[in-house]
Write an enzyme that holds these catalytic residues in place. Structure first.
Site, PDB file in Angstrom:
ATOM      1  N   ARG A   3       0.852  -1.197   0.000  1.00 10.31           N
ATOM      2  CA  ARG A   3       0.000   0.000   0.000  1.00 10.31           C
ATOM      3  C   ARG A   3       0.885   1.242   0.000  1.00 10.31           C
ATOM      4  NH1 ARG A   3      -4.573  -0.791  -1.837  1.00 10.31           N
ATOM      5  NH2 ARG A   3      -5.271   1.185  -0.932  1.00 10.31           N
TER       6      ARG A   3
ATOM      7  N   HIS B 191      12.979  -2.656  -1.457  1.00  8.83           N
ATOM      8  CA  HIS B 191      12.397  -2.516  -2.802  1.00  8.83           C
ATOM      9  C   HIS B 191      13.245  -3.319  -3.776  1.00  8.83           C
ATOM     10  CE1 HIS B 191      10.116  -0.732  -6.021  1.00  8.83           C
ATOM     11  NE2 HIS B 191      11.268  -0.599  -6.663  1.00  8.83           N
TER      12      HIS B 191
HETATM   13  C1  GAR Z   1       9.911  -8.687  -1.904  1.00 10.43           C
HETATM   14  O1  GAR Z   1      10.596  -9.040  -3.070  1.00 10.43           O
HETATM   15  C2  GAR Z   1      10.009  -7.197  -1.666  1.00 10.43           C
HETATM   16  O2  GAR Z   1      11.244  -6.667  -2.039  1.00 10.43           O
HETATM   17  C3  GAR Z   1       8.897  -6.697  -2.549  1.00 10.43           C
HETATM   18  O3  GAR Z   1       7.853  -7.618  -2.389  1.00 10.43           O
HETATM   19  C4  GAR Z   1       8.395  -8.890  -2.075  1.00 10.43           C
HETATM   20  C5  GAR Z   1       7.750  -9.403  -0.820  1.00 10.43           C
HETATM   21  O4  GAR Z   1       8.109 -10.736  -0.573  1.00 10.43           O
HETATM   22  N1  GAR Z   1       8.485  -5.375  -2.159  1.00 10.43           N
HETATM   23  C6  GAR Z   1       7.953  -4.487  -3.003  1.00 10.43           C
HETATM   24  O5  GAR Z   1       7.745  -4.730  -4.176  1.00 10.43           O
HETATM   25  C7  GAR Z   1       7.617  -3.156  -2.383  1.00 10.43           C
HETATM   26  N2  GAR Z   1       7.043  -2.270  -3.352  1.00 10.43           N
HETATM   27  P1  GAR Z   1       7.880 -11.368   0.877  1.00 10.43           P
HETATM   28  O6  GAR Z   1       6.415 -11.118   1.244  1.00 10.43           O
HETATM   29  O7  GAR Z   1       8.148 -12.828   0.677  1.00 10.43           O
HETATM   30  O8  GAR Z   1       8.834 -10.709   1.828  1.00 10.43           O
END
Ligand code: GAR
Length: 210
Positions: A91, A109
């Site tokens: 979000r 990120h």
């Molecule tokens: C991760 O790769 C994180 O870097 C990314 O979502 C994934 C969550 O994985 N975050 C974003 O894209 C933020 N905009 P997880 O739930 O297994 O930690």
């Protein structure tokens, strides 16, 4: 001990890395709350199995982003949170949230910021023909994915890579660098100033620390 709250929207593998870092003594803090906007986030189950308090604040129950953010702030303040970790929290936060926690609010990120803020980062790196991709841990400020970087990790983009194959290579590094950066904060070595992120008094360059 310092109190960490982790915000998730999905799988929670970065959250799991924090749980393991605490258990292994690599992070001298307690994870006191895992909070999700998504009641179906798989990470909620994983947190509960680890004995961590969980909560859901569903953004669909709020008329505006600001009201949703105010509810998050209330819950985190009730939990006496010292450090907020965004770990796949999908979000966009408003100044209502960010001003409450700026300087003790970190995000991860999956790109080498300032490249590819927003979504579909790995596909965008592949489409651009980049020879490397990676991940950035940064302080959160009001600029989306634009706060001062703390640490980055890089991987090569290989011939035939898909967004998924690249993501699988990058996530392993996410699990290493995110608890590491949080530990610097917990140790009092990492601060956000008006000029950017500082580690032990050293200015962290825009490219993050390799
Ligand atoms: C991760 O790769 C994180 O870097 C990314 O979502 C994934 C969550 O994985 N975050 C974003 O894209 C933020 N905009 P997880 O739930 O297994 O930690």
């Amino acid at each position: 001990r310092p109190r960490i709250a982790i915000l998730i929207s999905g799988r929670g593998s970065n959250m799991q890395a924090f749980i393991e870092a605490c258990a292994a003594g690599h992070l001298a803090a307690d994870i006191t709350l895992v909070l999700s906007n998504n009641p179906d986030a798989a990470g909620l189950q994983r947190a509960a199995e680890a004995g961590i308090a969980t909560a859901v604040i569903n953004h669909r129950d709020y008329a505006s982003r600001e009201e949703f953010d105010a509810a998050l702030v209330r819950q985190l303040e009730e939990a006496a949170t010292d450090l907020v970790i965004l770990a796949g929290f999908m979000r966009i936060l408003t100044s209502v949230f960010i001003s409450a926690f700026q300087g003790r609010l970190l995000n991860i990120h999956p790109s080498l910021l300032p490249k590819y803020p927003g979504l579909n980062t790995h596909q965008r790196a592949i489409d651009a023909g980049d020879s490397e991709a990676g991940v950035t841990v940064h302080f959160v400020t009001e600029e989306l994915d634009g706060g001062p970087p703390i640490i980055q990790a890089r991987v090569p983009v290989e011939a035939g890579d898909t967004a998924d194959s690249l993501a699988q290579r990058v996530i392993l590094l996410e699990h290493k660098i995110y608890p590491l950066a949080a530990n610097w904060f917990i140790q009092g070595r990492l601060t956000l100033t008006e000029e950017g992120a500082y580690l032990d008094g050293e200015n962290i360059p825009e490219t993050g620390i390799p």
